[in-house]
Design a protein around this motif. Structure first.
Motif, PDB file in Angstrom:
ATOM      1  N   VAL A   1       0.840  -1.204   0.000  1.00 42.25           N
ATOM      2  CA  VAL A   1       0.000   0.000   0.000  1.00 42.25           C
ATOM      3  C   VAL A   1       0.872   1.250   0.000  1.00 42.25           C
ATOM      4  O   VAL A   1       0.586   2.227  -0.707  1.00 42.25           O
ATOM      5  CB  VAL A   1      -0.951  -0.010   1.215  1.00 42.25           C
ATOM      6  CG1 VAL A   1      -1.674   1.330   1.348  1.00 42.25           C
ATOM      7  CG2 VAL A   1      -1.968  -1.136   1.098  1.00 42.25           C
ATOM      8  N   ILE A   2       1.959   1.230   0.788  1.00 41.19           N
ATOM      9  CA  ILE A   2       2.889   2.372   0.827  1.00 41.19           C
ATOM     10  C   ILE A   2       3.481   2.617  -0.560  1.00 41.19           C
ATOM     11  O   ILE A   2       3.562   3.756  -1.028  1.00 41.19           O
ATOM     12  CB  ILE A   2       4.004   2.127   1.864  1.00 41.19           C
ATOM     13  CG1 ILE A   2       3.424   2.163   3.282  1.00 41.19           C
ATOM     14  CG2 ILE A   2       5.108   3.171   1.721  1.00 41.19           C
ATOM     15  CD1 ILE A   2       4.417   1.765   4.360  1.00 41.19           C
ATOM     16  N   LYS A   3       3.877   1.538  -1.233  1.00 39.54           N
ATOM     17  CA  LYS A   3       4.436   1.659  -2.581  1.00 39.54           C
ATOM     18  C   LYS A   3       3.393   2.205  -3.554  1.00 39.54           C
ATOM     19  O   LYS A   3       3.706   3.007  -4.441  1.00 39.54           O
ATOM     20  CB  LYS A   3       4.948   0.303  -3.067  1.00 39.54           C
ATOM     21  CG  LYS A   3       6.198  -0.189  -2.352  1.00 39.54           C
ATOM     22  CD  LYS A   3       6.631  -1.549  -2.843  1.00 39.54           C
ATOM     23  CE  LYS A   3       7.179  -1.507  -4.241  1.00 39.54           C
ATOM     24  NZ  LYS A   3       7.718  -2.816  -4.682  1.00 39.54           N
ATOM     25  N   LEU A   4       2.145   1.788  -3.372  1.00 37.99           N
ATOM     26  CA  LEU A   4       1.063   2.267  -4.233  1.00 37.99           C
ATOM     27  C   LEU A   4       0.830   3.760  -4.029  1.00 37.99           C
ATOM     28  O   LEU A   4       0.695   4.523  -4.997  1.00 37.99           O
ATOM     29  CB  LEU A   4      -0.220   1.483  -3.936  1.00 37.99           C
ATOM     30  CG  LEU A   4      -1.459   1.829  -4.770  1.00 37.99           C
ATOM     31  CD1 LEU A   4      -1.203   1.538  -6.247  1.00 37.99           C
ATOM     32  CD2 LEU A   4      -2.673   1.054  -4.274  1.00 37.99           C
ATOM     33  N   VAL A   5       0.807   4.194  -2.774  1.00 34.49           N
ATOM     34  CA  VAL A   5       0.594   5.615  -2.447  1.00 34.49           C
ATOM     35  C   VAL A   5       1.745   6.465  -2.965  1.00 34.49           C
ATOM     36  O   VAL A   5       1.546   7.569  -3.477  1.00 34.49           O
ATOM     37  CB  VAL A   5       0.426   5.793  -0.923  1.00 34.49           C
ATOM     38  CG1 VAL A   5       0.401   7.277  -0.556  1.00 34.49           C
ATOM     39  CG2 VAL A   5      -0.858   5.121  -0.444  1.00 34.49           C
ATOM     40  N   ASN A   6       2.974   5.944  -2.843  1.00 34.11           N
ATOM     41  CA  ASN A   6       4.155   6.688  -3.276  1.00 34.11           C
ATOM     42  C   ASN A   6       4.372   6.662  -4.789  1.00 34.11           C
ATOM     43  O   ASN A   6       5.295   7.303  -5.300  1.00 34.11           O
ATOM     44  CB  ASN A   6       5.418   6.131  -2.595  1.00 34.11           C
ATOM     45  CG  ASN A   6       5.430   6.417  -1.105  1.00 34.11           C
ATOM     46  OD1 ASN A   6       4.710   7.298  -0.631  1.00 34.11           O
ATOM     47  ND2 ASN A   6       6.240   5.692  -0.360  1.00 34.11           N
ATOM     48  N   GLY A   7       3.542   5.892  -5.487  1.00 34.62           N
ATOM     49  CA  GLY A   7       3.691   5.790  -6.926  1.00 34.62           C
ATOM     50  C   GLY A   7       4.809   4.869  -7.354  1.00 34.62           C
ATOM     51  O   GLY A   7       5.218   4.863  -8.523  1.00 34.62           O
TER      52      GLY A   7
END
Length: 428
Positions: free
Chosen positions: A46-52
């Motif tokens: 999820v963190i990777k998704l939010v950070n693009g």
């Protein structure tokens, strides 16, 4: 600079957590470790998704098929007769499979990159295999028993060995493909060979007929595709001699395997261990909700079967199946299983969902064939070729079982993701 360090830290933590999750997949216990590693992985994803930082090829046919499978499973579960139970089953199974798939295709870029992951998978099953050997030997050790009086022999002998044959239908063909295609240190190769040999012994001890068929066939296919014709000839000769010995022997320990030579085994309810009647009930349940099924997850089948009027008619024609429903399982939640993957998926998410599942596999196999065709000679190409044996094993074992969830499902989606990575690399 700090942003780059953060990305490296997240990437390193993601890989470690994935390695832990994959290592503990074949274990019957340590569920808390698996859960902690999975939800930690989910948070990082999820963190990777939010950070693009999470790059997903949304126009890829496999990604589209996987998205359809997830979306359809959610839709029919919410609209089905058991929404809470079905959604919980998605949380426990399909969500984990999708996360494993996404983590692998986003984190690993090449076959060389995933080689440590292959070793994690193989070493975990090597541990299970040797622990299972010790358990089987320890059954005769009275002194050993007295050292652990609080543990019954049945509990002891099934701590690692329980379910071994089913797991072996994935792991042993995988190990064979790895041995035949991947360059590794000699000690790792030796461990793989020893695991494969002892795995065959445990497979025989386990007394599972479908597994006893699927694994040897898968290994033979891998040997032929690896063009190890001399080894394949010796292997086939040994298999024929062992089969001949089992069929002609009068020993009681071979009695179950001898039934494989009887044509009635494949058509009668007795020969199929009651599955014929079970499949009939499952098929009739499917007809009532053929397009949508009853919602994701097979464990609710006990509830559906209990509410139907399909069990009592089994009493005369299919007594073994009748006994399975009424005495063995008492139609308790989680006890009744369709014992056929295609019927199970149709029961859960309907024939529509089954079509989507087949479509997903079609895209994966297409990637596999394409990568084999366009790749130059090398480890990745040879691994894909030899892994066809694993797919054959998966098909055979699922004729009498239903493995697309839980640990087996996680490993299958991991395997799909590996094919995805190798295909992507071959197109670069």
């Amino acid at each position: 600079m700090m942003n780059s360090i953060g990305k490296l830290t997240i990437s390193g933590a993601t890989r470690v957590l994935l390695y832990v999750l994959i290592f503990f997949q074949p274990f019957n216990h340590f569920n808390s470790i698996r859960e902690i590693s999975f939800y930690s992985l989910l948070i990082l994803l999820v963190i990777k998704l939010v950070n693009g930082a999470l790059k997903i090829e949304l126009n890829d046919k496999t990604i589209i098929s996987l998205s359809l499978l997830l979306s359809w499973s959610l839709l029919v579960s919410i609209s089905g007769p058991y929404p809470l139970e079905s959604l919980n089953a998605i949380r426990k199974n399909l969500m984990k499979e999708v996360v494993v798939f996404l983590v692998v295709i986003s984190e690993f870029k090449s076959f060389r990159d995933i080689k440590p992951l292959l070793w994690i998978l193989i070493s975990s099953f090597a541990f299970i295999t040797f622990a299972s050997i010790i358990e089987n030997v320890a059954k005769d050790w009275d002194t050993f028993y007295r050292l652990i009086p609080s543990t019954s022999w049945r509990q002891l002998s099934e701590y690692f060995f329980s379910g071994y044959a089913n797991k072996a239908t994935f792991y042993l063909p995988f190990i064979a493909a790895w041995l035949l295609s991947v360059k590794e240190e000699k000690w790792k190769k030796r461990l793989g060979i020893i695991t494969l040999c002892f795995g065959f012994i445990l497979l025989y001890i386990y007394n599972s007929r479908t597994a006893f068929i699927s694994v040897p066939i898968a290994v033979l296919i891998s040997l032929l595709l690896a063009e190890r014709y001399k080894f394949a000839a010796c292997y086939l000769l040994a298999a024929l001699l062992i089969t001949s010995f089992i069929i002609t022997s009068d020993a009681e320990r071979f009695s179950k395997y001898r039934t494989l030579a009887d044509a009635d085994t494949y058509v009668s309810d007795i020969g199929l261990s009651g599955r014929k009647g079970l499949w009939l009930v499952t098929f009739n349940l499917i007809k009532k909700r053929s397009l949508t099924g009853y919602g994701y997850g097979w464990k609710k089948m006990a509830w559906v079967a209990k509410d139907s009027e399909l069990i009592e008619p089994l009493k005369k024609e299919y007594p073994i199946a009748y006994d399975y429903f009424t005495r063995q399982t008492h139609m308790i939640y989680g006890k009744v299983n369709p014992h056929n993957l295609f019927l199970q998926i149709a029961f859960e998410i309907g024939v529509t969902g089954l079509a989507v599942f087949i479509l997903l596999w079609f895209t994966v196999i297409h990637k596999m064939i394409t990568a084999i065709r366009i790749s130059k000679e090398g480890e990745a190409r040879n691994f894909l070729k030899c892994s066809i044996g694993l797919i054959v094993s998966y098909v055979i074992i699922n004729l009498t079982n239903g493995f697309w969830q839980e640990s087996y499902g996680n490993m299958i989606f991991l395997f799909m993701a590996m094919i995805f990575v190798i295909h992507r690399e071959s197109n670069q």
